[in-house]
Design an enzyme around this catalytic site. Structure first.
Site, PDB file in Angstrom:
ATOM      1  N   HIS A  62      58.842  43.785  35.636  1.00  0.00           N
ATOM      2  CA  HIS A  62      57.813  45.054  36.163  1.00  0.00           C
ATOM      3  C   HIS A  62      58.803  45.938  36.403  1.00  0.00           C
ATOM      4  CE1 HIS A  62      58.244  43.034  39.830  1.00  0.00           C
ATOM      5  NE2 HIS A  62      57.517  43.944  40.455  1.00  0.00           N
ATOM      6  N   HIS A  64      59.113  47.821  39.559  1.00  0.00           N
ATOM      7  CA  HIS A  64      59.373  47.970  40.822  1.00  0.00           C
ATOM      8  C   HIS A  64      60.930  47.831  40.771  1.00  0.00           C
ATOM      9  CE1 HIS A  64      55.248  47.359  42.515  1.00  0.00           C
ATOM     10  NE2 HIS A  64      55.288  48.527  42.091  1.00  0.00           N
ATOM     11  N   ASP A  66      63.244  46.498  43.052  1.00  0.00           N
ATOM     12  CA  ASP A  66      63.858  45.212  43.379  1.00  0.00           C
ATOM     13  C   ASP A  66      63.980  44.282  41.978  1.00  0.00           C
ATOM     14  OD1 ASP A  66      60.913  45.218  43.989  1.00  0.00           O
ATOM     15  OD2 ASP A  66      61.239  43.507  44.679  1.00  0.00           O
ATOM     16  N   HIS A  67      63.395  44.819  40.996  1.00  0.00           N
ATOM     17  CA  HIS A  67      63.513  44.136  39.650  1.00  0.00           C
ATOM     18  C   HIS A  67      64.139  44.459  38.548  1.00  0.00           C
ATOM     19  CE1 HIS A  67      60.531  40.804  41.206  1.00  0.00           C
ATOM     20  NE2 HIS A  67      60.334  41.826  42.067  1.00  0.00           N
ATOM     21  N   HIS A 142      49.253  42.428  39.711  1.00  0.00           N
ATOM     22  CA  HIS A 142      50.433  43.187  40.659  1.00  0.00           C
ATOM     23  C   HIS A 142      49.943  44.584  40.634  1.00  0.00           C
ATOM     24  CE1 HIS A 142      53.681  43.417  43.336  1.00  0.00           C
ATOM     25  NE2 HIS A 142      54.443  44.117  42.620  1.00  0.00           N
ATOM     26  N   ASP A 212      56.090  38.897  40.684  1.00  0.00           N
ATOM     27  CA  ASP A 212      55.229  39.363  41.736  1.00  0.00           C
ATOM     28  C   ASP A 212      53.809  39.267  41.279  1.00  0.00           C
ATOM     29  OD1 ASP A 212      57.818  40.012  42.309  1.00  0.00           O
ATOM     30  OD2 ASP A 212      57.247  41.808  43.246  1.00  0.00           O
ATOM     31  N   HIS A 270      61.502  35.393  46.325  1.00  0.00           N
ATOM     32  CA  HIS A 270      61.105  36.416  46.350  1.00  0.00           C
ATOM     33  C   HIS A 270      60.717  36.613  48.013  1.00  0.00           C
ATOM     34  CE1 HIS A 270      58.475  40.502  46.103  1.00  0.00           C
ATOM     35  NE2 HIS A 270      59.537  40.540  45.065  1.00  0.00           N
TER      36      HIS A 270
END
Length: 305
Positions: A62, A64, A66-67, A142, A212, A270
């Site tokens: 996805h 976001h 941090d990914h 999410h 997530d 995570h």
């Protein structure tokens, strides 16, 4: 054939001094697959001596940061090092637009072919296949479009029992036996019965990556009895309301899913940066599902036949 997972990052939105953002490398045979690419992934690949030019496919769960914030740097370095092998990038809608804009304003023209594959993160469907494995999406719940990934080895050939094989068999006939067929004579009668000269194939291994998500039992049929399940565990269960509000899971919820799916092993990751010591998260998960480990940076987890 190797089937092993290297953990590159285990932190949630905010990185910590000892934990990078989410990224994992799955090695199957001589193929390397990168799963998520948080900020700092290239440095982690270098730190743990993973040859990033051997990565053939990248899977992004996805959008976001941090990914996927590490993607542009990784792709740019591949280009600067004169990569020529094609690269496939699988991700949700919008990923191609974001990267293309970066390429445009940095005047980046890659030395290799980069192919985008846009995913429908709401369905469980096959998105990849090669000689050895298939990859399916796992719908997550999410705040943005998000999916996990199920990597599964294809069925393996049966084992030939050399001491029981007639010496008149040809190579094509041996291949038929390995594929489970009987050998027939010219009249259609069984000449060599498969069950008499072969044994069961080796176990086909599987890995499920659950990114997530809120706790989500409707994926149970898809991850049923997988060899290794990774599931996010951002919070302890005393913060379940916070987890629900932010569309995340707790360590206890991750373990509950593993127990209900009857998986062999569970990895949790995570982790919120609020947890300096991860022991309580591990202990909480193990209360429900004992065969649980932390997804710690640098850790390699092998899956045997």
């Amino acid at each position: 054939m190797d089937f092993e997972l290297k953990i590159l990052g285990s932190s949630s939105a905010t990185p910590s001094p000892n934990r990078n953002h989410t990224a994992q490398v799955l090695t199957i045979g001589n193929q390397l697959y990168l799963i998520d690419c948080g900020e700092g992934t290239l440095m982690q690949l270098m730190r743990y001596k993973v040859k990033h030019q051997r990565i053939s496919s990248i899977f992004i769960s996805h959008l976001h940061g941090d990914h996927f914030f590490g993607l542009f740097g990784l792709l740019s370095t591949m280009h600067l090092q004169q990569r020529t092998a094609p690269l496939s990038l699988y991700g949700p809608p919008g990923l191609a637009d974001i990267l293309t804009l970066q390429f445009k304003y940095s005047n980046t023209q890659f030395s290799f072919k980069l192919t985008f594959h846009e995913l429908d993160t709401t369905v469980h469907t096959q998105i990849f296949e090669d000689k050895y494995i298939t990859v399916h999406t796992l719908p997550m719940q999410h705040r943005v479009s998000c999916c996990g990934f199920l990597f599964r080895e294809k069925p393996k050939p049966r084992h030939l029992v050399k001491s029981k094989l007639p010496n008149f068999l040809t190579p094509p006939q041996l291949i038929k036996l390995k594929n489970g067929a009987d050998i027939l004579d010219d009249s259609g009668q069984i000449l060599v019965r498969n069950a008499d000269v072969t044994t069961h194939p080796s176990h086909s291994r599987s890995y499920a990556f659950c990114s997530d998500t809120r706790y989500k039992e409707d994926i149970l049929p898809y991850i049923w009895q997988v060899d290794l399940l990774y599931h996010e565990a951002t919070f302890l269960d005393n913060m379940r309301e916070r987890a629900e509000y932010t569309f995340h899971s707790t360590a206890r919820q991750a373990a509950t899913l593993a127990l209900k799916a009857q998986v062999k092993r569970l990895l949790i990751g995570h982790f919120s940066a609020r947890y300096k010591d991860l022991t309580p998260l591990l202990e909480e998960a193990k209360e429900v599902f004992d065969n649980t480990n932390l997804a710690l940076e640098g850790k390699t987890i092998g899956i045997l036949d």
